[in-house]
Design a protein around this motif. Structure first.
Motif, PDB file in Angstrom:
ATOM      1  N   UNK A   9       0.814  -1.211   0.000  1.00  0.00           N
ATOM      2  CA  UNK A   9       0.000   0.000   0.000  1.00  0.00           C
ATOM      3  C   UNK A   9       0.848   1.260   0.000  1.00  0.00           C
ATOM      4  N   UNK A  10       1.897   1.278   0.814  1.00  0.00           N
ATOM      5  CA  UNK A  10       2.778   2.452   0.848  1.00  0.00           C
ATOM      6  C   UNK A  10       3.506   2.638  -0.486  1.00  0.00           C
ATOM      7  N   UNK A  11       3.902   1.528  -1.107  1.00  0.00           N
ATOM      8  CA  UNK A  11       4.587   1.629  -2.388  1.00  0.00           C
ATOM      9  C   UNK A  11       3.706   2.241  -3.460  1.00  0.00           C
ATOM     10  N   UNK A  12       2.473   1.790  -3.539  1.00  0.00           N
ATOM     11  CA  UNK A  12       1.556   2.369  -4.527  1.00  0.00           C
ATOM     12  C   UNK A  12       1.291   3.843  -4.226  1.00  0.00           C
ATOM     13  N   UNK A  13       1.180   4.190  -2.958  1.00  0.00           N
ATOM     14  CA  UNK A  13       0.937   5.584  -2.589  1.00  0.00           C
ATOM     15  C   UNK A  13       2.118   6.471  -2.976  1.00  0.00           C
ATOM     16  N   UNK A  14       3.339   5.986  -2.753  1.00  0.00           N
ATOM     17  CA  UNK A  14       4.539   6.752  -3.105  1.00  0.00           C
ATOM     18  C   UNK A  14       4.642   6.923  -4.617  1.00  0.00           C
ATOM     19  N   UNK A  15       4.383   5.860  -5.361  1.00  0.00           N
ATOM     20  CA  UNK A  15       4.481   5.940  -6.828  1.00  0.00           C
ATOM     21  C   UNK A  15       3.465   6.934  -7.383  1.00  0.00           C
ATOM     22  N   UNK A  16       2.224   6.855  -6.897  1.00  0.00           N
ATOM     23  CA  UNK A  16       1.198   7.779  -7.380  1.00  0.00           C
ATOM     24  C   UNK A  16       1.548   9.224  -7.033  1.00  0.00           C
ATOM     25  N   UNK A  17       2.135   9.439  -5.870  1.00  0.00           N
ATOM     26  CA  UNK A  17       2.506  10.802  -5.476  1.00  0.00           C
ATOM     27  C   UNK A  17       3.649  11.339  -6.318  1.00  0.00           C
ATOM     28  N   UNK A  18       4.638  10.507  -6.616  1.00  0.00           N
ATOM     29  CA  UNK A  18       5.766  10.950  -7.433  1.00  0.00           C
ATOM     30  C   UNK A  18       5.325  11.372  -8.825  1.00  0.00           C
ATOM     31  N   UNK A  19       4.305  10.724  -9.353  1.00  0.00           N
ATOM     32  CA  UNK A  19       3.886  11.005 -10.727  1.00  0.00           C
ATOM     33  C   UNK A  19       3.007  12.241 -10.858  1.00  0.00           C
ATOM     34  N   UNK A  20       2.647  12.881  -9.747  1.00  0.00           N
ATOM     35  CA  UNK A  20       1.864  14.116  -9.830  1.00  0.00           C
ATOM     36  C   UNK A  20       2.719  15.340  -9.513  1.00  0.00           C
ATOM     37  N   UNK A  21       3.996  15.162  -9.263  1.00  0.00           N
ATOM     38  CA  UNK A  21       4.878  16.292  -8.981  1.00  0.00           C
ATOM     39  C   UNK A  21       5.122  17.115 -10.253  1.00  0.00           C
ATOM     40  N   UNK A  22       5.459  18.392 -10.111  1.00  0.00           N
ATOM     41  CA  UNK A  22       5.650  19.250 -11.294  1.00  0.00           C
ATOM     42  C   UNK A  22       6.680  18.717 -12.286  1.00  0.00           C
ATOM     43  N   UNK A  23       7.763  18.139 -11.783  1.00  0.00           N
ATOM     44  CA  UNK A  23       8.785  17.621 -12.703  1.00  0.00           C
ATOM     45  C   UNK A  23       8.225  16.509 -13.579  1.00  0.00           C
ATOM     46  N   UNK A  24       7.404  15.631 -12.988  1.00  0.00           N
ATOM     47  CA  UNK A  24       6.789  14.564 -13.776  1.00  0.00           C
ATOM     48  C   UNK A  24       5.788  15.121 -14.774  1.00  0.00           C
ATOM     49  N   UNK A  25       5.019  16.126 -14.375  1.00  0.00           N
ATOM     50  CA  UNK A  25       4.075  16.742 -15.303  1.00  0.00           C
ATOM     51  C   UNK A  25       4.794  17.349 -16.502  1.00  0.00           C
ATOM     52  N   UNK A  26       5.923  18.028 -16.258  1.00  0.00           N
ATOM     53  CA  UNK A  26       6.681  18.620 -17.368  1.00  0.00           C
ATOM     54  C   UNK A  26       7.253  17.549 -18.287  1.00  0.00           C
ATOM     55  N   UNK A  27       7.723  16.449 -17.700  1.00  0.00           N
ATOM     56  CA  UNK A  27       8.315  15.366 -18.500  1.00  0.00           C
ATOM     57  C   UNK A  27       7.280  14.719 -19.404  1.00  0.00           C
ATOM     58  N   UNK A  28       6.140  14.346 -18.863  1.00  0.00           N
ATOM     59  CA  UNK A  28       5.117  13.698 -19.676  1.00  0.00           C
ATOM     60  C   UNK A  28       4.430  14.692 -20.601  1.00  0.00           C
ATOM     61  N   UNK A  29       4.316  15.967 -20.184  1.00  0.00           N
ATOM     62  CA  UNK A  29       3.760  16.966 -21.073  1.00  0.00           C
ATOM     63  C   UNK A  29       4.638  17.212 -22.283  1.00  0.00           C
ATOM     64  N   UNK A  30       5.940  17.171 -22.097  1.00  0.00           N
ATOM     65  CA  UNK A  30       6.871  17.346 -23.215  1.00  0.00           C
ATOM     66  C   UNK A  30       6.711  16.237 -24.233  1.00  0.00           C
ATOM     67  N   UNK A  31       6.589  15.001 -23.763  1.00  0.00           N
ATOM     68  CA  UNK A  31       6.432  13.883 -24.699  1.00  0.00           C
ATOM     69  C   UNK A  31       5.072  13.922 -25.382  1.00  0.00           C
ATOM     70  N   UNK A  32       4.070  14.417 -24.670  1.00  0.00           N
ATOM     71  CA  UNK A  32       2.748  14.500 -25.293  1.00  0.00           C
ATOM     72  C   UNK A  32       2.715  15.577 -26.355  1.00  0.00           C
ATOM     73  N   UNK A  33       3.417  16.714 -26.101  1.00  0.00           N
ATOM     74  CA  UNK A  33       3.411  17.805 -27.067  1.00  0.00           C
ATOM     75  C   UNK A  33       4.245  17.503 -28.297  1.00  0.00           C
ATOM     76  N   UNK A  34       5.230  16.599 -28.177  1.00  0.00           N
ATOM     77  CA  UNK A  34       6.073  16.249 -29.324  1.00  0.00           C
ATOM     78  C   UNK A  34       5.562  15.048 -30.077  1.00  0.00           C
ATOM     79  N   UNK A  35       4.360  14.590 -29.764  1.00  0.00           N
ATOM     80  CA  UNK A  35       3.808  13.440 -30.474  1.00  0.00           C
ATOM     81  C   UNK A  35       3.500  13.837 -31.912  1.00  0.00           C
TER      82      UNK A  35
END
Length: 221
Positions: free
Chosen positions: A166-192
């Motif tokens: 449970x803690x592992x899933x919670x940590x993973x989900x939290x890491x993926x909503x941080x600003x750095x992750x948003x910028x990383x996935x947004x960059x790949x989405x915009x370059x599609x």
């Protein structure tokens, strides 16, 4: 004139940590499945030995043994199937697929719910043993022996793994909503790659009649 801040070209650390956590959880799931099947034989033998001192008949003992085997095998199969899913999500995160991030959030929510349910079941079995109606005292007695048939370290291990899951899933989900992750996935989405737009239709120029020819010069006199 100010320019918008560009997304980072390198994979951020939060995405890498989330992928590594998923890979570790995948390896742990495989190890759990192997250990689960390894203790199956000893658990069944210990249960049969303890069931001989009860008032249950052979058919009742066989039914509980079947239930015990099915629960252990099902738990091992679910753990084994979750391993490639977690590994696939981790690889998708590493290459910047936004779909993998969304799928990770879904799997994390389901995994967190499953971990909480497992802990609740383990606590409920210890705090409030199953109570059956009259005439089924033998079955209740057999079910009470199931927990003691496992190795002494098995119940604490399951509880610890459920909490860690449970803690592992919670940590993973939290890491993926941080600003750095948003910028990383947004960059790949915009370059599609996008589909090229259709060329504009050619509009012919309006018809213009030819001009009259110039008049010939007067002949010399």
């Amino acid at each position: 004139m100010s320019y918008p801040e560009s997304a980072p070209a390198r994979r951020p650390a939060v995405v890498l940590l989330a992928a590594v956590a998923l890979l570790v959880m995948a390896v742990a799931a495989l190890a759990y499945a192997v250990v689960d099947l390894a203790v199956l034989g000893g658990t069944v033998d210990a249960f049969r030995s303890a069931a001989r001192d009860t008032s249950a008949g052979p058919e009742q003992i066989a039914d509980v043994v079947t239930l015990l085997r099915a629960s252990i095998v099902l738990s091992a199969v679910v753990a084994a199937l979750s391993a490639p899913v977690l590994a696939g999500l981790a690889l998708g995160l590493l290459v910047g697929r936004n779909g993998a991030r969304v799928a990770t959030w879904v799997v994390s929510g389901l995994g967190l719910l499953a971990g909480c349910c497992s802990v609740a079941v383990l606590i409920g079995e210890r705090a409030a043993p199953l109570q059956l109606g009259s005439g089924e005292e033998a079955v209740a007695e057999l079910l009470g022996l199931v927990g003691d048939a496992y190795p002494s370290w098995w119940i604490p291990l399951n509880a610890g793994l459920s909490v860690a899951q449970g803690l592992g899933y919670l940590v993973v989900a939290t890491l993926l909503v941080l600003p750095a992750a948003n910028a990383w996935f947004g960059r790949h989405r915009s370059t599609a790659p996008t589909m090229p737009s259709a060329p504009q239709a050619f509009t012919p120029a309006p018809y213009q009649p030819p001009s009259a020819p110039p008049a010939p010069p007067y002949p010399p006199r």
